[in-house]
Design a protein around this motif. Sequence first.
Motif, mmCIF file in Angstrom:
data_model
loop_
_atom_site.group_PDB
_atom_site.id
_atom_site.type_symbol
_atom_site.label_atom_id
_atom_site.label_comp_id
_atom_site.label_asym_id
_atom_site.label_seq_id
_atom_site.Cartn_x
_atom_site.Cartn_y
_atom_site.Cartn_z
ATOM 1 N N VAL A 60 0.886 -1.061 0.467
ATOM 2 C CA VAL A 60 0.094 0.240 0.169
ATOM 3 C C VAL A 60 1.244 1.145 0.263
ATOM 4 O O VAL A 60 2.120 0.999 0.803
ATOM 5 C CB VAL A 60 -0.883 0.106 0.980
ATOM 6 C CG1 VAL A 60 -1.845 1.483 1.397
ATOM 7 C CG2 VAL A 60 -1.721 -1.216 1.613
ATOM 8 N N VAL A 61 0.787 2.365 -0.492
ATOM 9 C CA VAL A 61 0.850 3.212 -0.684
ATOM 10 C C VAL A 61 0.178 4.362 0.249
ATOM 11 O O VAL A 61 -0.878 4.407 0.118
ATOM 12 C CB VAL A 61 1.301 3.988 -1.660
ATOM 13 C CG1 VAL A 61 1.838 5.674 -1.818
ATOM 14 C CG2 VAL A 61 2.724 3.177 -2.833
ATOM 15 N N LEU A 62 0.454 5.071 1.176
ATOM 16 C CA LEU A 62 -0.618 6.189 1.744
ATOM 17 C C LEU A 62 -0.609 7.021 1.427
ATOM 18 O O LEU A 62 0.828 7.670 0.942
ATOM 19 C CB LEU A 62 0.032 5.469 3.813
ATOM 20 C CG LEU A 62 -0.679 7.174 4.779
ATOM 21 C CD1 LEU A 62 -1.700 6.667 4.267
ATOM 22 C CD2 LEU A 62 -0.104 6.920 5.968
ATOM 23 N N VAL A 65 0.444 -1.929 -6.432
ATOM 24 C CA VAL A 65 0.143 -2.023 -5.393
ATOM 25 C C VAL A 65 -1.459 -0.918 -5.099
ATOM 26 O O VAL A 65 -1.282 0.040 -5.825
ATOM 27 C CB VAL A 65 1.431 -1.072 -5.010
ATOM 28 C CG1 VAL A 65 2.558 -1.650 -4.347
ATOM 29 C CG2 VAL A 65 1.635 0.621 -5.357
ATOM 30 N N ASN A 66 -2.053 -0.508 -4.089
ATOM 31 C CA ASN A 66 -3.090 -0.515 -3.364
ATOM 32 C C ASN A 66 -2.826 1.509 -3.702
ATOM 33 O O ASN A 66 -1.483 1.377 -2.409
ATOM 34 C CB ASN A 66 -3.666 -0.898 -2.817
ATOM 35 C CG ASN A 66 -4.377 -2.125 -3.009
ATOM 36 O OD1 ASN A 66 -4.678 -2.464 -4.368
ATOM 37 N ND2 ASN A 66 -4.816 -2.835 -2.957
ATOM 38 N N VAL A 86 2.307 -1.224 4.661
ATOM 39 C CA VAL A 86 2.548 0.014 4.369
ATOM 40 C C VAL A 86 3.687 0.058 3.592
ATOM 41 O O VAL A 86 5.150 0.239 4.369
ATOM 42 C CB VAL A 86 1.877 1.146 4.936
ATOM 43 C CG1 VAL A 86 2.344 2.318 4.575
ATOM 44 C CG2 VAL A 86 0.723 0.740 5.575
ATOM 45 N N LYS A 87 4.546 -0.068 2.485
ATOM 46 C CA LYS A 87 5.377 0.333 1.605
ATOM 47 C C LYS A 87 5.984 1.289 1.452
ATOM 48 O O LYS A 87 7.362 1.579 0.606
ATOM 49 C CB LYS A 87 5.211 -0.668 0.066
ATOM 50 C CG LYS A 87 5.374 -2.072 0.871
ATOM 51 C CD LYS A 87 6.043 -2.888 1.467
ATOM 52 C CE LYS A 87 5.400 -4.938 1.958
ATOM 53 N NZ LYS A 87 5.786 -4.861 2.377
ATOM 54 N N ALA A 88 4.751 3.036 0.948
ATOM 55 C CA ALA A 88 5.668 4.076 0.950
ATOM 56 C C ALA A 88 5.244 5.010 0.852
ATOM 57 O O ALA A 88 3.379 4.877 1.858
ATOM 58 C CB ALA A 88 5.962 4.286 -0.461
ATOM 59 N N PHE A 89 5.194 6.320 1.248
ATOM 60 C CA PHE A 89 4.106 7.808 2.208
ATOM 61 C C PHE A 89 4.318 9.158 1.248
ATOM 62 O O PHE A 89 5.277 9.260 1.298
ATOM 63 C CB PHE A 89 4.800 7.469 3.355
ATOM 64 C CG PHE A 89 3.882 9.090 4.370
ATOM 65 C CD1 PHE A 89 2.661 9.359 3.574
ATOM 66 C CD2 PHE A 89 4.084 9.712 6.061
ATOM 67 C CE1 PHE A 89 2.324 10.002 4.703
ATOM 68 C CE2 PHE A 89 3.434 10.322 6.251
ATOM 69 C CZ PHE A 89 2.120 10.407 5.911
ATOM 70 N N ALA A 105 10.769 4.527 -4.803
ATOM 71 C CA ALA A 105 10.129 4.002 -2.684
ATOM 72 C C ALA A 105 10.210 2.983 -2.541
ATOM 73 O O ALA A 105 10.178 2.338 -2.152
ATOM 74 C CB ALA A 105 9.466 4.888 -2.357
ATOM 75 N N LEU A 106 9.673 2.523 -3.872
ATOM 76 C CA LEU A 106 9.504 1.134 -3.707
ATOM 77 C C LEU A 106 9.988 0.155 -4.024
ATOM 78 O O LEU A 106 9.879 -1.207 -3.135
ATOM 79 C CB LEU A 106 8.325 0.372 -4.667
ATOM 80 C CG LEU A 106 6.142 1.341 -4.382
ATOM 81 C CD1 LEU A 106 5.042 1.064 -5.192
ATOM 82 C CD2 LEU A 106 6.570 1.080 -3.006
ATOM 83 N N ASN A 107 10.972 0.573 -4.672
ATOM 84 C CA ASN A 107 11.912 -0.919 -5.797
ATOM 85 C C ASN A 107 13.219 -0.910 -4.839
ATOM 86 O O ASN A 107 13.955 -1.358 -5.169
ATOM 87 C CB ASN A 107 11.795 -0.561 -6.933
ATOM 88 C CG ASN A 107 9.701 -1.367 -6.766
ATOM 89 O OD1 ASN A 107 9.261 -2.585 -6.525
ATOM 90 N ND2 ASN A 107 9.435 -0.663 -8.234
ATOM 91 N N ASN A 108 14.012 0.679 -4.745
ATOM 92 C CA ASN A 108 15.261 0.671 -4.522
ATOM 93 C C ASN A 108 15.905 0.874 -2.794
ATOM 94 O O ASN A 108 15.129 1.641 -2.046
ATOM 95 C CB ASN A 108 15.897 2.348 -5.100
ATOM 96 C CG ASN A 108 16.909 2.401 -5.116
ATOM 97 O OD1 ASN A 108 18.038 1.917 -4.265
ATOM 98 N ND2 ASN A 108 17.611 3.923 -6.063
#
Length: 507
Positions: free
Chosen positions: A285-287, A316-317, A350-353, A414-417
């Motif tokens: 999820v990205v918030l 992602v959601n 939650v993976k990124a904000f 943000a998600l993959n690096n």
Amino acid sequence: MLWFKLFCLVGTLVSLSDSYKILTIYHIPTGSHYILASRLVKEIAKKGHEVTFITPYPSKMPVKNVKEIPLEGLQTLFQSATTSMFTHEDTTPIQKALFVNEIQYNFCKYFLPHEKIQNLIKSHEKFDAVILYYYLNDAMLALAHHFKAPVILFASMPLYVSESFLLSQPSPSSYVPNILTQYAGHMTFWQRLKNSFFDGFMILYYWWLMLPKHQKLVDAYIPGKPDLYKLVNNESLLLINSHASTTEALPVVPNTVEIGGFHIEDPKPLPKDLQKFLDDSANGVVLFSMGSIARSAHFPEDKRKVFIETFSKLKVNVLWKFEENVSGLPKNVKIMEWIPVSDVLAHPNVKAFITHGGLLSTTEGVHHGVPLIGIPIFGDQKMNMAVASFYEYAIQVPYTELTEENLSRAIDQALNNPKYKQNIQKRSKILRDRPLKPADNALYWIEYVIRHQGAPHLRHPGADLNWFQRNLLDVAAFVAIVTFLPILVLIVLFKKCAKSTVKRKKD
Ligand SMILES: *[C@@H]1O[C@H](CO)[C@@H](O)[C@H](O)[C@H]1NC(C)=O
Ligand SMILES: *[C@@H]1O[C@H](CO)[C@@H](O)[C@H](O)[C@H]1NC(C)=O
Ligand SMILES: *[C@@H]1O[C@H](CO)[C@@H](O)[C@H](O)[C@H]1NC(C)=O
């Protein structure tokens, strides 16, 4: 039995003797800021102290040991001043400074004459300490001092230059970025030049233009008409909501205590539908929240479209704080009017904000170790995000460069690096590695200041110097004069001699 009663009596006396009466003055009517003030008040009350809490929001439930004085009118005042903050995005630090000075002055103008405040003044109530939320609201400083108790300032933003002025806090423009700029601590020559200019401007503006205006309010509404110029330099303690993990490591004097992260509590259970949404988001999820001042609902149509188009292509959601209902949202996007950001960030999916980069959100992101994507708009946000991207735990997308391409690139990074995740988790460890929990630390220092009658011993001698003495400008001027005066005299003498010689030769 008698012994037991005696024991209880002694116990009560001991706890009574340790219980203080504390006035807390807090006036900023935004949801996220209020969390800070109410958390502090809650902690103080929990320790058995009696708190009188001047607040823009009445709390929904009465809190033990807390007597509230709500001033609801502050909300209307603030909302009309801050509709659509996005139009302020591209203003200069100077324009921003003028804007915030004006807002804070208007708060004071509403606040001091208010019937409830005047009644409090007339009540002659006694307090052991007064805690004042401080940000350019100097007329309220006079109210805090009115009660003849130690004054503790409480600041929600990183140290800034006019606040440093109050505690004679060193704030060299060479490495302390002005909070209204977009610089981190390491500045180039031109950035240092501009930073010095903004610092200088803000101090002069504050000192020569704003303080006299605040003084007029003080003269009209505070008995005894105390002189603000004498009061501004006489505070006992500054509690500041920063920490070396979320802002630059900065020099602080002994009566400045950093309590950044104190508002974060253990995660509370989430509403059922939200919990299910997060649990079901196996891909992550990205918030996305722009905080409570710059509302997502105020995004212009083209920016709103950028977000929706970008999100629709993600695997992602997305959980988006949006204050209105929107039709035609992609399936992977859930909007909510209000989101418990810290509790959501605690969820492992939650993976990124994506954030506006306010200090509260930044701290929450760091605390939970979730990489940030910053779209800073206002106040200290640009500086916070400049620092965060310098230390590589945030990726910045300037508002003016907010295109589908840039945004999706930032999300992808943000998600993959792994660099961003690693860096922010390192920061999270630093934030949590403290000798005392920051909330306990705040309490310790509040009680310390009361125990030691304002703790004047923490005030450094520099606080009694003029600003030009403190910065050694008098010494520099003296050295310059002593060095150059003899040279000047010699030159003049030499010229005179030469002239008279020439004259004599002609004769
Ligand atoms: C400064 O504060 C101290 C203690 O809080 C007080 O005794 C003193 O009178 C204050 N000075 C001024 C100029 O208000
Ligand atoms: C959005 O729609 C829901 C259901 O239709 C409604 O309950 C809610 O009040 C609406 N929210 C806003 C902010 O309009
Ligand atoms: C956004 O895109 C433009 C055009 O491709 C580019 O010049 C700029 O550097 C990008 N900005 C960011 C933050 O990626």
